[in-house]
Design an enzyme around this catalytic site. Structure first.
Site, PDB file in Angstrom:
ATOM      1  N   GLY A 203       0.590  -1.342  -0.134  1.00 50.02           N
ATOM      2  CA  GLY A 203      -0.148   0.275   0.152  1.00 50.02           C
ATOM      3  C   GLY A 203       0.737   1.550  -0.466  1.00 50.02           C
ATOM      4  N   PRO A 205       3.004   4.859   0.824  1.00 55.67           N
ATOM      5  CG  PRO A 205       4.918   6.178  -0.121  1.00 55.67           C
ATOM      6  CD  PRO A 205       3.429   5.038  -0.168  1.00 55.67           C
ATOM      7  CB  THR A 207      -1.825   2.785   3.948  1.00 56.05           C
ATOM      8  OG1 THR A 207      -0.207   1.972   3.347  1.00 56.05           O
ATOM      9  CG2 THR A 207      -2.494   3.790   3.029  1.00 56.05           C
ATOM     10  N   GLY A 208       0.130   2.777   7.239  1.00 57.52           N
ATOM     11  CA  GLY A 208      -0.138   2.300   8.225  1.00 57.52           C
ATOM     12  C   GLY A 208       0.110   0.204   7.937  1.00 57.52           C
ATOM     13  CB  THR A 210       5.143   0.153  10.368  1.00 54.83           C
ATOM     14  OG1 THR A 210       5.650   0.257   9.185  1.00 54.83           O
ATOM     15  CG2 THR A 210       6.284  -0.673  11.626  1.00 54.83           C
ATOM     16  CG  HIS A 425     -13.179  16.284 -14.112  1.00 55.05           C
ATOM     17  ND1 HIS A 425     -12.812  17.327 -15.237  1.00 55.05           N
ATOM     18  CD2 HIS A 425     -13.076  15.263 -14.489  1.00 55.05           C
ATOM     19  CE1 HIS A 425     -12.221  16.814 -15.342  1.00 55.05           C
ATOM     20  NE2 HIS A 425     -12.564  15.445 -15.322  1.00 55.05           N
ATOM     21  CD  GLU A 426     -13.571  11.942 -12.481  1.00 58.89           C
ATOM     22  OE1 GLU A 426     -13.544  10.835 -13.122  1.00 58.89           O
ATOM     23  OE2 GLU A 426     -12.884  12.601 -12.342  1.00 58.89           O
ATOM     24  CG  HIS A 429     -15.645  12.006 -17.164  1.00 61.32           C
ATOM     25  ND1 HIS A 429     -15.717  12.853 -18.428  1.00 61.32           N
ATOM     26  CD2 HIS A 429     -14.855  12.505 -16.788  1.00 61.32           C
ATOM     27  CE1 HIS A 429     -14.735  13.686 -18.526  1.00 61.32           C
ATOM     28  NE2 HIS A 429     -13.924  13.481 -17.418  1.00 61.32           N
ATOM     29  CG  ASP A 502     -11.005  14.208 -19.338  1.00 63.05           C
ATOM     30  OD1 ASP A 502     -10.526  13.035 -18.854  1.00 63.05           O
ATOM     31  OD2 ASP A 502     -11.732  14.704 -18.083  1.00 63.05           O
TER      32      ASP A 502
HETATM   33  N1  LIG Z   1      -5.078   3.346  10.151  1.00 59.71           N
HETATM   34  C1  LIG Z   1      -4.477   3.469  10.998  1.00 59.71           C
HETATM   35  N2  LIG Z   1      -5.218   4.135  12.075  1.00 59.71           N
HETATM   36  C2  LIG Z   1      -4.601   4.938  12.980  1.00 59.71           C
HETATM   37  N3  LIG Z   1      -2.963   5.585  12.951  1.00 59.71           N
HETATM   38  C3  LIG Z   1      -2.525   4.887  11.571  1.00 59.71           C
HETATM   39  C4  LIG Z   1      -3.306   3.996  10.866  1.00 59.71           C
HETATM   40  N4  LIG Z   1      -2.481   4.092   9.952  1.00 59.71           N
HETATM   41  C5  LIG Z   1      -1.947   5.077  10.039  1.00 59.71           C
HETATM   42  N5  LIG Z   1      -1.722   5.685  10.824  1.00 59.71           N
HETATM   43  C6  LIG Z   1      -0.851   7.404  11.744  1.00 59.71           C
HETATM   44  O1  LIG Z   1       0.682   7.361  10.685  1.00 59.71           O
HETATM   45  C7  LIG Z   1       1.752   6.564  11.499  1.00 59.71           C
HETATM   46  C8  LIG Z   1       3.121   6.054  10.563  1.00 59.71           C
HETATM   47  O2  LIG Z   1       2.143   4.905   9.556  1.00 59.71           O
HETATM   48  P1  LIG Z   1       2.874   3.310   9.377  1.00 59.71           P
HETATM   49  O3  LIG Z   1       4.767   4.476   9.387  1.00 59.71           O
HETATM   50  O4  LIG Z   1       2.514   2.131   9.833  1.00 59.71           O
HETATM   51  O5  LIG Z   1       3.304   3.757   7.880  1.00 59.71           O
HETATM   52  P2  LIG Z   1       3.772   2.767   7.034  1.00 59.71           P
HETATM   53  O6  LIG Z   1       2.202   2.297   5.320  1.00 59.71           O
HETATM   54  O7  LIG Z   1       4.481   1.525   7.161  1.00 59.71           O
HETATM   55  O8  LIG Z   1       4.048   4.197   6.091  1.00 59.71           O
HETATM   56  P3  LIG Z   1       6.032   4.147   5.428  1.00 59.71           P
HETATM   57  O9  LIG Z   1       5.576   2.739   4.282  1.00 59.71           O
HETATM   58  O10 LIG Z   1       5.899   4.906   5.044  1.00 59.71           O
HETATM   59  O11 LIG Z   1       6.424   2.274   6.016  1.00 59.71           O
HETATM   60  C9  LIG Z   1       1.546   5.001  12.402  1.00 59.71           C
HETATM   61  O12 LIG Z   1       2.367   5.863  13.591  1.00 59.71           O
HETATM   62  C10 LIG Z   1      -0.199   5.838  13.151  1.00 59.71           C
HETATM   63  O13 LIG Z   1       0.304   6.890  13.771  1.00 59.71           O
HETATM   64 ZN   LIG Z   2     -12.101  13.586 -16.606  1.00 56.42          ZN
END
Ligand SMILES: Nc1ncnc2c1ncn2[C@@H]1O[C@H](COP(=O)(O)OP(=O)(O)OP(=O)(O)O)[C@@H](O)[C@H]1O
Ligand SMILES: [Zn+2]
Length: 630
Positions: A203, A205, A207-208, A210, A425-426, A429, A502
């Site tokens: 996913g 960067p 998005t959580g 780790t 815009h969307e 379409h 477009d």
């Molecule tokens: N779904 C979530 N719920 C709560 N907090 C989140 C969530 N996603 C991300 N965070 C917050 O964002 C911080 C960074 O997320 P994390 O390092 O896990 O992302 P990652 O996907 O591992 O990023 P990277 O690819 O940059 O390593 C987390 O420590 C958390 O505090």
């Molecule tokens: Zn368009």
């Protein structure tokens, strides 16, 4: 030639051992100093401060901060930003926290030592280089270069559970099994259930990924061994592979446990693709990883989790059964998920009574979890700076701007203003996609930005697989393509760059119709200008023309007429359905996604009915999309 490295080795060997001894002594000294100090993140520190747990801060000139809690516990943070933020520091002092600036730290020890040792280090590098050249990475006396840089998070302290992760309900469900397995590997295998071995989290960067892995460890209450793919890729051949082996060994000794490898793509990239025969070191490391993953019995209770933003470039061998065979995708959060994530990060923070979390979520399209965390922390800092004990709406608005403008993430953020334009815009379409009899049915409309290019998209899929496309179908397609821009113009009386792609696609299609497919009466059924283009180094270099200047002019004017009349048609159709367009816009703006089915239903309702449907929806908060558009 053969003697050379050996002689150098024997000269430098003793010096090397001396260096290592010196290192060890210094390390143990600094260990003594810091053994009771917990490393925390800057965010954690801010949280602790907000919770009134901290009584004093020592800030040194390099940005290293030591914080003392009421209960005597010591924390350490490296945060040069705080150092610069004099106003914040003053605010802290006003709050009764003792703030002290100091000069001397453990770090300066190292600096002095390093300066003394510089010549030696240079010699050492030379020596290692000779080793690398001669192809034997083993048997270096007393070397501690293999020391495993894996970080182990103690799951008792700082424990993270699924409660700390929001908006990923399906993902949680999928991981339930793994948690149960780790809680009791023996029993789990006795039940004959399929045992998980590797989980690949992918996913964008932030998005959580780790966070999810840590939460699994926390839920199961097992140790979490963390290592980043780039830690494996070292200067010296064999080091990465040794680290992989050490990592697995250590985890096995403490099993059940989770091994987490961040940035898996750094080691796991497709083999044999590098220029000049690939990268030995990385390949060796990858091979070691594969061997380790095959080599352990799942009953030992080890689960390997890995994260990547580029699952597409991973070596296929990694994805085979028995390795990373469970794949979980973490997407950019939608509105509801953002609301939940914000709530998590607001825990323990004092906020003004009139803060509406839903509208915060609405103002942050495109933000990932990390951005939202960042936004909340910025807001908390702003409040602290003004010496307020709670965060206000203005703080949040300011913080949102900062995250959008700030250098932060690569992925695209959009402002509420842009979001309004994208919504229309969307829908331009989509509405035409429904109204035009020959257009492909609308499959999905979304304004959640994905990646850098698309700000939103309307997916239209043909109802069946076809090989022939009729003229009316192409014509309707072109009108639909221009719908985005037409909607922007009739609603905002302004045109953005968003429609550029477009227009390009529509123009190409029209050119093809006119010049190739004989669909223009004026030009006639002649395939003009067959393109004998050739692709050379990724660029088209020749394009043969088999027609005269005269014909070229005619073709161009025909294309122009065609586009203009299609554009008029798009505008007219949308104007005729303006009320419906506005209601749909309110709905899409607030929901961010509309499925094809729902969209069809909404198009079939009469206006009264649609009005109720939209305005009575519980997610619909923002109903005026025009006020702030200047
Ligand atoms: N779904 C979530 N719920 C709560 N907090 C989140 C969530 N996603 C991300 N965070 C917050 O964002 C911080 C960074 O997320 P994390 O390092 O896990 O992302 P990652 O996907 O591992 O990023 P990277 O690819 O940059 O390593 C987390 O420590 C958390 O505090
Ligand atoms: Zn368009």
């Amino acid at each position: 030639m053969n003697n050379n490295p050996n002689r150098r080795g024997s000269l430098i060997g003793p010096l090397f051992i001396y260096f290592i001894l010196a290192m060890l002594i210094f390390m143990s000294i600094s260990q003594l100093n810091t053994s009771n100090i917990t490393e925390i993140s800057y965010t954690d520190l801010v949280n602790l401060i907000n919770q009134d747990t901290i009584i004093s801060l020592q800030i040194d000139t390099s940005g290293l901060i030591q914080a003392k809690a009421k209960n005597g516990q010591l924390f350490q943070v490296y945060a040069p930003t705080l150092l610069m933020d004099q106003a914040y520091v003053r605010a802290l002092a006003n709050d009764g926290i003792k703030v002290e600036y100091i000069q001397n730290t453990g770090a300066s020890w190292w600096v002095t030592m390093l300066i003394y040792m510089l010549p030696l280090i240079i010699l050492m590098f030379f020596w290692f280089w000779m080793f690398r050249r001669s192809g034997t990475g083993e048997g270096i006396p007393g070397a501690n270069y293999r020391r495993n840089p894996a970080r182990r998070y103690d799951s008792k302290r700082n424990k993270i559970t699924f409660n700390d992760v929001a908006g990923i309900d399906e993902v949680k469900e999928e991981l339930e099994d793994i948690v149960n397995f780790l809680k009791d590997p023996k029993n789990f295998s006795a039940l004959g259930a399929k045992m998980p071995k590797g989980v690949l989290l992918s996913g964008p960067p932030g998005t959580g990924k780790t966070l999810v892995a840590r939460a699994v460890a926390g839920e199961a209450d097992v140790p979490f061994y963390f290592m980043s793919g780039s830690d494996f890729v070292e200067l010296f051949v064999g080091v990465g592979a040794a680290r992989v082996r050490d990592l697995f060994k250590e985890a096995k000794e403490n099993s059940p446990a989770i091994i987490f490898i961040d940035e898996l793509d750094a080691v796991g990239r497709q083999r044999g693709t590098g220029l000049g025969g690939g990268h030995d070191e990385r390949e060796q490391t990858l091979n070691a990883l594969l061997v380790e993953m095959d080599g352990f019995d799942p009953r030992e209770g080890i689960v390997v989790m890995a994260a990547t933003n580029r699952p597409d470039i991973l070596d296929k061998a990694l994805l085979r059964p028995g390795r990373f065979d469970k794949k979980i995708f973490l997407d950019v959060p939608d509105l509801r998920a953002r609301e939940e994530i914000i709530k998590i990060h607001l825990r323990g923070k004092r906020i003004a009574d009139d803060i509406d979390v839903k509208s915060l979520a609405q103002s942050t399209p495109g933000f990932v979890g990390a951005d939202l965390e960042n936004m909340v922390n910025e807001a908390a800092l702003l409040a602290a700076r003004d010496n307020r004990d709670h965060i206000t709406n203005d703080d949040f608005q300011e913080a949102i701007e900062r995250v959008i403008v700030g250098p932060a993430r690569k992925s695209r953020k959009i402002t509420p203003k842009e979001k309004k334009v994208i919504t229309y815009h969307e829908l331009g379409h989509a509405v035409l996609g429904y109204l035009l009899p020959y257009a492909d049915p609308v499959h999905k409309i979304t304004i959640v930005p994905r990646g850098q290019a698309a700000l939103g998209y309307t997916m239209q899929l043909p109802s069946e697989d076809r090989f022939l496309i009729t003229e009316p179908e192409i014509k309707d397609k072109i009108v639909g393509m221009l719908g985005g821009r037409a909607a922007e113009e009739i609603v905002f009386n302004e045109i953005t760059t968003g429609a550029g792609n477009d227009l390009k696609r529509a123009t190409e299609l029209v050119r093809e119709m006119v010049a190739q497919l004989g669909m223009s009466e004026k030009i006639g059924p002649i395939a003009w200008g067959e393109e004998e283009g050739e692709i050379f180094l990724g660029r088209e270099i020749t394009r043969m023309k088999n027609f005269s200047q005269e014909t070229a002019k005619e073709i161009d004017s025909e294309i122009k007429n065609f586009i203009l009349s299609s554009y008029e048609k798009a505008k007219n159709l949308l104007s005729e359905n303006r009320k419906r367009l506005d209601l749909l816009a309110i709905y899409l703006y607030n929901k961010e996604n509309i499925s094809g089915k729902e969209f069809k239903k909404m198009m079939e309702m009469d206006i009264e009915e649609l009005n109720d449907y939209v305005l009575k929806d519980k997610d619909v908060k923002e109903t005026n999309l025009f006020v702030s558009y200047a």
